[in-house]
Structures are given as C-alpha cells and as structure tokens.
Design an enzyme around this catalytic site. Structure first.
Site, PDB file in Angstrom:
ATOM      1  N   GLY A   1     -17.928  35.620   1.734  1.00 29.84           N
ATOM      2  CA  GLY A   1     -16.902  35.102   2.626  1.00 29.84           C
ATOM      3  C   GLY A   1     -17.300  35.303   4.070  1.00 29.84           C
ATOM      4  O   GLY A   1     -17.841  36.354   4.434  1.00 29.84           O
TER       5      GLY A   1
ATOM      6  N   LYS B   1       1.319  44.756   6.969  1.00 31.19           N
ATOM      7  CA  LYS B   1       1.264  44.610   8.426  1.00 31.19           C
ATOM      8  C   LYS B   1       1.109  43.150   8.829  1.00 31.19           C
ATOM      9  O   LYS B   1       1.629  42.729   9.873  1.00 31.19           O
ATOM     10  CB  LYS B   1       0.139  45.459   9.011  1.00 31.19           C
ATOM     11  CG  LYS B   1      -1.269  45.019   8.658  1.00 31.19           C
ATOM     12  CD  LYS B   1      -2.291  45.991   9.210  1.00 31.19           C
ATOM     13  CE  LYS B   1      -3.715  45.583   8.879  1.00 31.19           C
ATOM     14  NZ  LYS B   1      -4.120  44.285   9.415  1.00 31.19           N
TER      15      LYS B   1
END
Length: 457
Positions: A43, A280
């Site tokens: 990735g 978060k």
C-alpha cells in the site's frame, strides 16, 4: 566524520549504530550472511509511503543486508492538474530537480505538464512522489506492482493499506504463503475497524483481519501508531509512536525503527491502541466540522475535545477490562489527528460545503477518509440491544451508543444523511448532554466491560 552518513535532508546519522541495529534484527529473524532482510510495504498511501521512505533513507546503504520495497497497484493515471502541480513542486526544490535530471526522468514531467504524455502513480512513486502527498517529495523507492513478487519471500510486511482494503489484499497474499517455512512479521499501520454482528456483535481490527486472512499467529502481527502527520515525520519534525503486540517482536522492532527524531516505544496493549487508532479518525471528522462552523473558535473546539475524548474513553472501557488511559502518546495521537489530519480536513470541507457525503470517502489527493467507515462500524456495533447497559440517570437499559451523542450525530450526518453538519454544534450545545466527567467515571467503574465485543467469551 567517521561513522556518519547523511539523511536525504542533510542531517547526519551514526552509521555504526545503524549497522548494529540491523544486525540485531537480522539475527533475531535468522538471516544468514548474503541473504538480505526483506521488508515490503503493502500500500502506498501517505503513511505507508513515508514509512518505506524512512527505512530506505536510514538503512538503504546496506544493500547486501536489507532490501526495502513498496507495493502498489499499477495502472492508475495522474490527472493533468496533479501533473501540473507536481511540476511546480519539482521546480521549487533544487535537490529534487537535480536528482530527476541525473536520473534522466525530468523530461517526462515536462511532457506531462504540457499534456503530451500520461504519468502513472506507480511510475512517480519510483521517483519519490506519493499521490496523496505531492508537496512532500520522498527518496526514490523500489516499487513492485506484482503482489506475489512483492510478498512471497518477505520477512517483514508493513500493512500500509486502508482498513477497508486490508482483509481483501491479505486474503490474496495468503495464497502466496502456503509453502512458506518461516512465518513473516507483519506491522500494521491501518486505523479502522469492521463491525460483525454474528454470532454476537463484535469488532474486527486490522490486525485481526490480517490474522483471519492469513493464519499468521497474532504473536507475529503488530500495530504501529502514534501522534504523527506523515509529511511532517518525513521532514524530520520530532515525533513519537508506539509499536504494540507480543514482546518477542515489539521490543526489537522498536529499537530498529527508532530514529533521532522519531522515538518509538513498545507496548503490550494492542487492543486499546488499535481501537483508539480507529476512534480518533471518527472524532477527527467532527473536529473539522466544529472548527469550520465556529471560525476556529478555541472555546468550541475545546468543548468538543472534552466530549469526544470522554466518548472514546467510554468505548475503550467497553472493549478492554483494563485499557490504557487516554494519556501521553494516546492522547497526543488523538490531539494531532483532530488538529491536522485528513479526517479533520474532510470534516472542514463538508462544513464549508466544498465536499458532500455523496462524493464518497475516497478523495483525490487525500486518499481514503477512514473515519467514515469507522463511524458506521462503531455506530452499528454499539446500537445492538444485546449490548445494553444501564443508563446512569434514567435507570433503564439502553444501547451503548445512547451514551455517545457525538458518535450518534456523526452517523446521522455522514451515513444516514438525516442531518446537516450544523447538527454537530447542536449536539455540543444540548443542555441535556451529560458532563464528560460523568461518562468517564461510568467507564472507569468497569461496570460496562463487554468481552464479547472483541469476540472473546
């Protein structure tokens, strides 16, 4: 300067100390002389690319002892506008310009700017340009576009994929590992979760997805997270992180990854850190909305911070019997993401009307906005009646999400589309909203701990 070698930005590092750290990790992995330690980042988003580039900058000179590569899919084209911006970045940096000229690569960027040729994302990555972070040139990277070639003999695989792609790609990877003798080490950078409702409601974190997809034991799968903005880390802003997982690997990997301006600690509490990594991003979207809607009001943002962190504490206490406190690096990681991350940016753009939820959560130039899928997953999971908890004031059973008004509001804005971004301010100004202190006290009583949420008996 005996024993010193330069970073790409001109600062110095101790050659002998690096060689010793690399030697220690090679010995632990069991590498023989002449057989390089093979590390591949799967990735090529901003953090995955920066992670690979940091390793390349640090250890790349030891070519006979380590091999660092990055995998991304081939074939994605760079649009004309991005090519023009890329050309401006190149010409604003003399070091980058000279490097491309030496590599006979500059002309293709001239042609792309003029529209005379098409650049591809894997092509520019080889020259050190990440599509999601064009303004921060990296060092040149060894790019592999064939997944099997990238991973089949890798000793360490870094998961730089979004959580939404992690399972699919690692299921593909598992096909190439059937005949492996040694078990690879996997470091996951992904932040997000999946929600599964059968046989009982539970969450699946990226490390669990990797374990389920590949059969690699959890002992060999770690999570790295911390207060960081990828571009700032590569530009040598001081940062720190934690690598979480089994002691066998986390301590030597923390030592291996540690840099003069990138401190890496180790921690055994994989659950809290990985769940917080996903949470978060959820609340960062709301933080961006509040900032835009209140013209960056420090007071409004602090009120939002108090409520969202209390919800995060409450949720982690549902998931872990003794979760690490939201303090130190965990609190800092939350703070920096709410302050300046792609999820906060996304919330700002929604509130300003420059983006719409209908446009999806994959944004050109930014990549995947992972908080969107996490909002959906956490809301669906915590809405299940089988997880009901006793409401502290109404003294009746309610789904856990009823004690998380910010999460509920974000779901109605982003997923069900029932409300506009203004609803986030209405939620903050609701006089019936519980004092954040009360929610934290409830969470810390351990009365709501639900081991089933992690698929545990």
């Amino acid at each position: 300067m005996v024993g010193m070698v330069p970073y790409s930005n001109g600062s110095l590092q101790n050659f002998n100390g690096l060689e010793e750290k690399l030697g220690d990790l090679r010995a632990l992995v069991g590498k023989a002389d002449g057989d390089p330690l093979r590390i591949v980042s799967v990735g090529a988003g901003a953090w995955g690319s920066v992670f690979a580039a940091i390793l390349q900058d640090t250890y790349g000179q030891f070519r006979d002892k380590i091999q660092i590569r990055i995998w991304r899919r081939a074939g994605r084209a760079v649009d004309r506008g991005t090519a023009e911006h890329l050309f401006e970045v190149i010409n604003s940096r003399e070091d980058v310009l000279r490097r491309l000229i030496r590599r006979c690569a500059y002309l293709k960027y001239v042609e792309a700017r003029l529209g005379d040729r098409t650049l591809f994302v894997d092509e520019i990555l080889k020259d050190g340009f990440c599509l999601n972070m064009i303004d921060t040139p990296l060092c040149p990277l060894k790019v592999v576009t064939n997944l099997q070639e990238a991973v089949w003999d890798a000793d360490i695989v870094v998961n730089g994929l979004p959580s939404t792609e992690t399972r699919e790609i690692f299921e593909e990877i598992s096909k190439f590992w059937h005949e492996r003798i040694t078990v690879p080490i996997i470091i996951s950078l992904a932040k997000g979760i999946e929600a599964a409702l059968e046989p009982v409601p539970h969450i699946i974190t990226p490390t669990k997805m990797i374990h389920q997809a590949t059969g690699v034991p959890m002992e060999n799968i770690l999570y790295l997270g911390g207060p960081n903005i990828a571009s700032e880390i590569y530009n040598k802003e001081y940062a720190n992180a934690r690598i979480c997982g089994a002691e066998k690997w986390r301590k030597p990997l923390a030592k291996f990854l540690r840099q003069p301006q990138f401190t890496v600690w180790d921690n055994s509490d994989l659950v809290t850190h990985e769940v917080m990594g996903g949470l978060k991003n959820v609340y960062a979207i709301g933080a961006g909305m509040v900032a835009a809607l209140t013209n960056e009001s420090a007071t409004s943002k602090s009120v939002y911070f108090a409520h969202c962190t209390s919800e995060m504490i409450f949720i982690t206490h549902l998931l872990a019997e003794k979760p690490e406190k939201l303090a130190g690096p965990l609190l800092a990681d939350t703070y920096v993401t709410l302050l300046k991350g792609r999820n906060a940016w996304y919330g700002q753009m929604l509130a300003k009307g420059q983006l719409s939820p209908d446009m999806g959560d994959s944004i050109s130039g930014k990549g995947m906005i992972q908080g969107v899928s996490a909002v959906k997953a956490f809301f669906e999971l915590l809405s299940q009646s089988s997880l009901n908890v006793l409401h502290p004031e109404e003294n009746k059973p309610v789904a856990p999400v009823e004690l998380c008004p910010i999460l509920k509001t974000l779901y109605k804005i982003l997923i069900s589309r029932e409300q506009s971004t203004q609803a986030i301010l209405k939620a903050l100004r609701d006089e019936n909203l519980n004092d954040p202190r009360e929610r934290i006290e409830i969470a810390q009583s351990h009365a709501f701990y639900k081991p089933s949420l992690l698929g545990q008996p």
